[in-house]
Design a protein around this motif. Structure first.
Motif: not given
Length: 367
Positions: A195, A207, A253
């Protein structure tokens, strides 16, 4: 129990043993079985070996449990290291013999702090065993250690690069046709992803898989100067500070559930790190080190103020041992890759240093 067919059953049962030492559990389990049996003797021996391994892994000292903050000070080429005891006490050490730098990370396997300058150097937390990993004409902006696969990731203004821990096998993963003003970088060794943030004309948080493939933009709206960034592997969270809005944010994420965590007085966030429910960061304008408890959603907590002539850059919060539960297939024999092993969501992918080409079986040939 009869013969070899019983052996695998024991290994499955061992995974569930927690209240007794393995050797004691074996002795109790086979109390009514003749000990002269070679199979039983072998199994008890295995139990004792596993018991030794278990005890060695759990036998951490008081210093292992302490939190260490490594802070790079750009002015006068100083590195400032703080050891946090966990009781609110801060013991500081100025390491004046080191060249300073921009970004910092820690290798919990061999106990070295790595720092970017024009190239990368490494040192112990007390400043000893200093050595240059490699030299460069370009200053690295971000740095992340994949301590399991034994790779270093770092960013330059328009590139993300990777190498082995000794600086060999250097490879450009992503270059300027897809990047614009790259700053910090973070890795998730188990899930096989990296990332980073970008400061250019189109700022974003993005990412990719650890081999540089499958690039994905996670945040591109309402973002200006994404400076410091850290990853919370346990919660699957990314934290970052925006030096324009002076706020700290979080997202999952996968780019979902964006939240504003801190709207306090954070005039110019630069470096950021995460450990044990706390985000730590450096601030250029206040010259302070601060932290925020994400579990309690608390207000900012002041830690230390640097002297006025010492601007704080990168920061790393760490303990001396690897965090539990973080694994990677690249951690064993470099995944049988000749140069570089990358864990990805689809498993191991081998890579070759620049100027070499990948062949079947993970080998590399010079082009």
């Amino acid at each position: 129990m009869h013969g070899r067919s019983s052996v695998p059953v024991l290994f499955v049962l061992l995974l569930g043993v927690s209240s007794l030492a393995y050797a004691d559990w074996c002795e109790e389990k086979f109390a009514d079985v003749p000990k002269e049996s070679p199979v039983i003797q072998m199994l008890i021996t295995v139990c004792r070996i596993v018991d030794i391994i278990k005890n060695s892994q759990s036998n951490k000292t008081e210093s292992d449990e302490r939190l260490y903050l490594a802070v790079l000070l750009r002015t006068d080429n100083l590195v400032f290291t703080e050891e946090v005891t966990g009781q609110g006490d801060f013991n500081s050490t100025e390491l004046t013999s080191l060249p300073g730098g921009i970004a910092v990370d820690f290798d919990p396997v061999e106990g070295f702090m790595y720092c970017t300058e024009k190239g990368i150097y490494k040192t112990r937390l007390d400043g000893s065993d200093y050595s240059i990993v490699f030299n460069s004409t370009v200053t690295g902006e971000g740095l992340a250690i994949d301590w399991v696969a034994r790779n270093i990731y770092w960013t330059e203004k328009d590139a993300i690069k990777v190498s082995r821990m000794d600086g060999s096998r250097q490879k450009k993963l992503l270059i300027n046709d897809t990047l614009d003003g790259v700053r910090p970088i973070a890795v998730d060794p188990s899930r096989g992803k990296i990332y980073w943030t970008e400061w250019g004309d189109n700022p974003r948080i993005a990412s990719a898989w650890m081999d540089g493939s499958n690039v994905k933009t996670l945040v591109s709206d309402d973002i200006q100067w994404p400076n410091g960034m850290a990853i919370d592997i346990k919660r699957n969270k990314i934290y970052w500070g925006d030096a324009y809005t002076d706020k700290i944010y979080s997202i999952n994420t996968d780019g979902t559930e964006r939240k504003t965590l801190s709207t306090g007085d954070n005039p110019h966030i630069f470096g950021m790190s995460y450990l044990d429910d706390y985000i730590y960061w450096t601030d250029w304008k206040t010259n302070q080190i601060e932290r925020f408890n994400v579990a309690e959603d608390s207000i900012n907590s002041y830690i230390a103020t640097m002297p006025s002539d010492m601007q704080p850059f990168g920061i790393k919060a760490t303990k001396l041992y690897p965090p539990p539960g973080i694994t990677s297939p690249c951690g064993q024999d470099n995944g049988r890759c000749a140069h570089l092993c990358f864990n990805t969501p689809e498993g191991i992918r081998c890579g070759c240093e620049d100027g070499w080409e990948l062949e079947q079986g993970g080998s590399c040939v010079k082009v």
